[in-house]
Design a protein around this motif. Structure first.
Motif, PDB file in Angstrom:
ATOM      1  N   SER A 434     -11.633  30.438  22.879  1.00 14.95           N
ATOM      2  CA  SER A 434     -11.742  28.986  22.685  1.00 14.95           C
ATOM      3  C   SER A 434     -10.765  28.492  21.633  1.00 14.95           C
ATOM      4  CB  SER A 434     -13.173  28.599  22.308  1.00 14.95           C
ATOM      5  OG  SER A 434     -13.548  29.181  21.073  1.00 14.95           O
ATOM      6  N   CYS A 435     -10.550  29.266  20.564  1.00 16.03           N
ATOM      7  CA  CYS A 435      -9.594  28.868  19.530  1.00 16.03           C
ATOM      8  C   CYS A 435      -8.163  28.908  20.056  1.00 16.03           C
ATOM      9  CB  CYS A 435      -9.706  29.792  18.317  1.00 16.03           C
ATOM     10  SG  CYS A 435     -11.228  29.605  17.364  1.00 16.03           S
ATOM     11  N   GLN A 476     -10.130  24.149  28.516  1.00 15.05           N
ATOM     12  CA  GLN A 476     -10.385  23.417  27.272  1.00 15.05           C
ATOM     13  C   GLN A 476     -11.696  22.646  27.346  1.00 15.05           C
ATOM     14  OE1 GLN A 476      -6.941  20.957  26.458  1.00 15.05           O
ATOM     15  NE2 GLN A 476      -6.004  22.499  25.143  1.00 15.05           N
ATOM     16  N   LYS A 480     -16.162  24.341  25.563  1.00 13.77           N
ATOM     17  CA  LYS A 480     -17.025  23.633  24.614  1.00 13.77           C
ATOM     18  C   LYS A 480     -18.505  23.868  24.935  1.00 13.77           C
ATOM     19  CE  LYS A 480     -13.840  19.909  23.355  1.00 13.77           C
ATOM     20  NZ  LYS A 480     -12.657  20.542  23.951  1.00 13.77           N
ATOM     21  N   TYR A 481     -18.782  24.316  26.162  1.00 12.49           N
ATOM     22  CA  TYR A 481     -20.163  24.525  26.589  1.00 12.49           C
ATOM     23  C   TYR A 481     -20.429  25.947  27.085  1.00 12.49           C
ATOM     24  CZ  TYR A 481     -19.909  19.410  26.692  1.00 12.49           C
ATOM     25  OH  TYR A 481     -19.715  18.096  26.359  1.00 12.49           O
ATOM     26  N   GLN A 524      -8.644  16.319  18.412  1.00 14.71           N
ATOM     27  CA  GLN A 524     -10.068  16.600  18.251  1.00 14.71           C
ATOM     28  C   GLN A 524     -10.360  17.280  16.916  1.00 14.71           C
ATOM     29  OE1 GLN A 524     -11.021  18.837  21.766  1.00 14.71           O
ATOM     30  NE2 GLN A 524     -11.104  17.028  23.081  1.00 14.71           N
ATOM     31  N   LEU A 525      -9.322  17.875  16.323  1.00 14.55           N
ATOM     32  CA  LEU A 525      -9.455  18.491  15.007  1.00 14.55           C
ATOM     33  C   LEU A 525      -9.058  17.526  13.892  1.00 14.55           C
ATOM     34  CD1 LEU A 525      -7.963  22.005  15.857  1.00 14.55           C
ATOM     35  CD2 LEU A 525     -10.341  21.501  15.316  1.00 14.55           C
ATOM     36  N   GLN A 570     -14.393  20.971   9.482  1.00 10.60           N
ATOM     37  CA  GLN A 570     -14.673  20.799  10.913  1.00 10.60           C
ATOM     38  C   GLN A 570     -15.452  21.998  11.454  1.00 10.60           C
ATOM     39  OE1 GLN A 570     -13.286  22.687  13.605  1.00 10.60           O
ATOM     40  NE2 GLN A 570     -12.219  24.084  12.238  1.00 10.60           N
ATOM     41  N   GLN A 571     -16.346  21.735  12.389  1.00 12.91           N
ATOM     42  CA  GLN A 571     -17.201  22.773  12.944  1.00 12.91           C
ATOM     43  C   GLN A 571     -16.994  22.955  14.452  1.00 12.91           C
ATOM     44  OE1 GLN A 571     -19.150  24.724  11.067  1.00 12.91           O
ATOM     45  NE2 GLN A 571     -18.438  23.646   9.235  1.00 12.91           N
ATOM     46  N   ILE A 572     -15.910  22.415  14.981  1.00 12.95           N
ATOM     47  CA  ILE A 572     -15.685  22.526  16.421  1.00 12.95           C
ATOM     48  C   ILE A 572     -15.421  23.974  16.820  1.00 12.95           C
ATOM     49  CG2 ILE A 572     -14.239  21.784  18.348  1.00 12.95           C
ATOM     50  CD1 ILE A 572     -13.640  19.233  16.814  1.00 12.95           C
ATOM     51  N   TYR A 573     -14.650  24.673  15.994  1.00 12.53           N
ATOM     52  CA  TYR A 573     -14.287  26.062  16.276  1.00 12.53           C
ATOM     53  C   TYR A 573     -14.728  26.948  15.115  1.00 12.53           C
ATOM     54  CZ  TYR A 573     -11.220  23.843  19.706  1.00 12.53           C
ATOM     55  OH  TYR A 573     -10.729  23.090  20.740  1.00 12.53           O
TER      56      TYR A 573
END
Length: 705
Positions: A434-435, A476, A480-481, A524-525, A570-573
């Motif tokens: 994902s990263c 991408q 995310k899910y 998004q980051l 940030q906590q997305i990744y």
């Protein structure tokens, strides 16, 4: 005096695990062709061959199928070994029990290719009582069978391979050996690394047996060691090398695919030994005759085509000859003008479904979506019309997803091939996948298999607007899910065949979409990057189109963005893994594109230090010995403790300085506020200030006379 056994009292036995019936069929076809006289009494120990498969195998040669259970010993071996092997390996021991009924018993592994008559060897080995293949000491000795020395046995003795055994009643004391093998397996279970082979080698010492030496080069040839030496030297293999090795081994009666490389999962064996492929084709055709169009398949393979006549037949055949046969192949044609449709019509296999894509202004995304909507399988497998799937691809990915219910999609490694084979390694860690999708896709698109239900639940289909990079755009959104992983095997030959003209067209078509997708991911980051910066980040080398000033400015922009991302909350990744990906990508960009032009050094070092500190990656940097940070290995020199020599290294060997700098970095950062480390603090501050402010790192370094 030993008597000559009669052929009518010979038994040929095999041990086959679930999912490997195809390998047994291949072996039986080989023996039927070259040594039919030893097939009269064929016994198959198995742990779950279906009735349908048993009936088909009986059409090759009549077999006696025996359900095998050896769970008491299987529990004694370690978990690591039980993952690699199954209890079927202990079916070797049945050879000695069967001597009560037969004069001669032959065991053969099923990961073999039979290409000659073995009758003469069997007769010679039977005279001696026991025949086995001695392994050259330069490869292995008996100690390699075990995790630690077994008390009372010589670990330095020669090792005998268990891939082929010939046992006869001429073997003294054979009546006591079957029970001893069982007892020894239980007694020495904690010592075993290669369980059945280890115990059989102990048997030789216990009963003072000197086996008839079956020629390893003629009856159990192992190409793996010759291929392994080539792979170890270079990351690609020339096709001619494979052909030459195969020609050298034509004289062998049996080729044994010993080791991790098998006929069904290795491009080296797959391309080098076409007779195995011919046998496999016969078996898969037998299975296909039992396929019903009303049956709901486990896997739907989706293949888009558009003027694909050149390699289409080879691609389709590679799917039809899969060892896992419960699938349908959905071919979606986007309006081909060449022979593509006539090639598709030439196949009379009920598993092939041809779907025309009549979508106005359609593209590869609309074709793929049409195939997905037609698919009936539990799993979706992607395949391109110019690639080759290795025989075990579908089975390997199917079993992986069946066992790992938390993984929604799995890919695999692939070999980019034409005149040579270059490996493209897959990424197994879902968080790393994902990263990495921020800067490009680590997934080879035609290697993927995913759970249809998971994607449909979230409404994930290919974006119709994407005529390029449609896979990266979908991944991408999906990561995310959903979790993406990979099997550790190479399962696809990824063909590199485009002309320079078409490659150039593909380059321009995909570059803009790649830039768009990367820009979206960085936004998004919380970071907005210019087009020039995104061109520098792109895995394609766009730096050739940028002058030094533009390239340096764009790289500096990326460096500042990377530091900002890693220092934010940030906590997305996953924070640490994202930092590791950005760090590796920075290093790759700098040393491959900027360092040759002697620009960007100051931004590079600042970004590295910022990311290492923000993400606390000092342990990883030290643990990996910085090979992934230090590109120019030859420039690394031993750092002296004297400051003046260290400064000299900083000026003329910046990579060596970086190695020193990182090795003390964690300690320094943790003690910056401590007065007890003032010398380190002063040393660190002086060196850091010197390098950051110095122009010399941005110039071509030359040692003064």
């Amino acid at each position: 005096m030993p008597t000559q056994p009669q052929l009518s009292k010979i038994a040929l036995i095999f041990g086959v695990s679930t999912g490997f019936t195809f390998a047994l069929a291949n072996t039986l076809l080989g023996f039927k062709k070259y040594s039919p006289n030893i097939l009269e009494n064929t016994i198959v120990y198995h742990d779950g061959i279906s009735d349908t498969e048993q009936n088909l195998l009986n059409q090759i040669t009549p077999c006696n199928f025996i359900l095998y259970n050896f769970s008491d010993t299987d529990m004694r071996i370690s978990n690591e070994i039980s993952v690699t092997y199954t209890a079927m390996m202990f079916a070797h021991y049945e050879c000695f029990k069967l001597l009560a009924e037969y004069d001669v018993v032959i065991w053969n592994d099923v990961d073999i290719l039979v290409q000659g008559d073995i009758t003469d060897m069997v007769m010679e080995a039977a005279k001696a009582g026991l025949g086995m293949c001695p392994v050259p000491r330069k490869w292995f000795i008996n100690a390699h069978n075990f995790t630690k020395p077994v008390p009372g046995f010589n670990m330095n003795s020669d090792l005998y391979n268990s891939g082929i055994l010939v046992v006869s009643k001429n073997l003294p004391n054979w009546e006591n050996m079957y029970r001893w093998l069982h007892d020894a397996t239980i007694a020495y279970g904690d010592y075993l690394k290669w369980p059945d082979q280890g115990i059989l080698n102990l048997l030789l010492q216990k009963f003072s047996i000197h086996p008839y030496p079956i020629s390893l080069g003629e009856y159990c040839r192992h190409p793996y060691y010759e291929l392994e030496s080539i792979i170890a030297k270079e990351n690609f293999i020339k096709r001619k090398t494979i052909t030459d090795l195969a020609i050298q081994q034509n004289s062998a009666k049996i080729i044994h695919s010993y080791g991790p490389e098998k006929f069904w999962n290795s491009p080296l064996y797959f391309m080098g030994f076409p007779e195995w492929r011919e046998n496999n084709k016969k078996w898969t055709l037998m299975l296909a005759m039992n396929f019903s169009s009303s049956h709901t398949p486990a896997i739907s393979v989706v293949m888009p085509t558009m003027n694909a006549e050149t390699y289409l037949e080879e691609a389709i055949v590679s799917i039809l000859e899969q060892t896992f046969t419960d699938f349908e192949l959905i071919v979606v044609d986007g309006g081909s003008k060449d022979r593509t449709l006539s090639i598709l019509q030439s196949f009379h296999d009920p598993r092939i479904i041809v779907v025309p894509d009549e979508t106005p202004n359609g593209n590869i995304s609309t074709s793929l979506n049409l195939g997905l909507k037609k698919a009936r399988g539990k799993y979706i497998a992607r395949m391109d019309a110019d690639d080759i799937a290795l025989p075990h691809r579908l089975y390997t990915q199917y079993t992986f997803l069946e066992k790992n219910l938390n993984i929604s999609l799995c890919s695999s490694s692939a070999y980019l091939f034409q005149d040579s084979f270059t490996k493209i390694t897959s990424v197994e860690d879902p968080e790393i996948v994902s990263c990495q999708l921020i800067i490009g896709t680590p997934i080879v698109h035609p290697t993927v298999m995913w759970r249809k239900a998971d994607f449909e639940y979230h409404g994930f289909y290919y974006a119709p607007a994407c005529n390029a990079n449609e896979d990266m755009e979908l991944w991408q959104r999906a990561t995310k899910y959903l979790k993406f992983s990979a099997v550790p095997q190479t399962l696809l030959l990824y063909r590199d065949h485009e002309s320079k003209t078409s490659k150039l067209k593909t380059y321009y078509a995909t570059r803009d979409m790649q830039v768009l997708l990367m820009g979206r991911a960085f936004e998004q980051l919380g970071v907005s990057l210019s087009r020039d910066a995104l061109l520098v980040i792109d895995q394609r080398d766009n730096s050739q189109y940028l002058d030094d000033n533009t390239l340096s400015a764009a790289f500096g922009e990326f460096c500042r963005a990377a530091r900002r991302i890693c220092s934010s909350a940030q906590q997305i990744y996953p924070h640490k893994k994202l930092g590791l990906i950005l760090l590796r990508h920075l290093r790759w960009i700098f040393f491959s594109r900027l360092d040759p032009r002697c620009i960007g050094g100051k931004n590079y070092i600042r970004a590295l230090l910022g990311i290492l500190n923000s993400c606390n990656l000092w342990d990883e940097a030290i643990h990996h010995k910085l090979w992934w940070l230090s590109y120019r290995r030859k420039a690394i020199a031993k750092i002296k403790s004297k400051p003046e020599k260290l400064v000299h290294k900083v000026i003329f060997h910046p990579v060596a300085f970086m190695k020193y700098f990182f090795s003390i970095g964690k300690r320094i950062f943790n003690t910056m506020k401590s007065s007890s480390k003032t010398e380190d603090k002063r040393h660190y501050n002086e060196l850091f200030k010197y390098v950051i402010n110095s122009e010399i790192i941005n110039k071509k370094l030359r040692k003064p006379s």
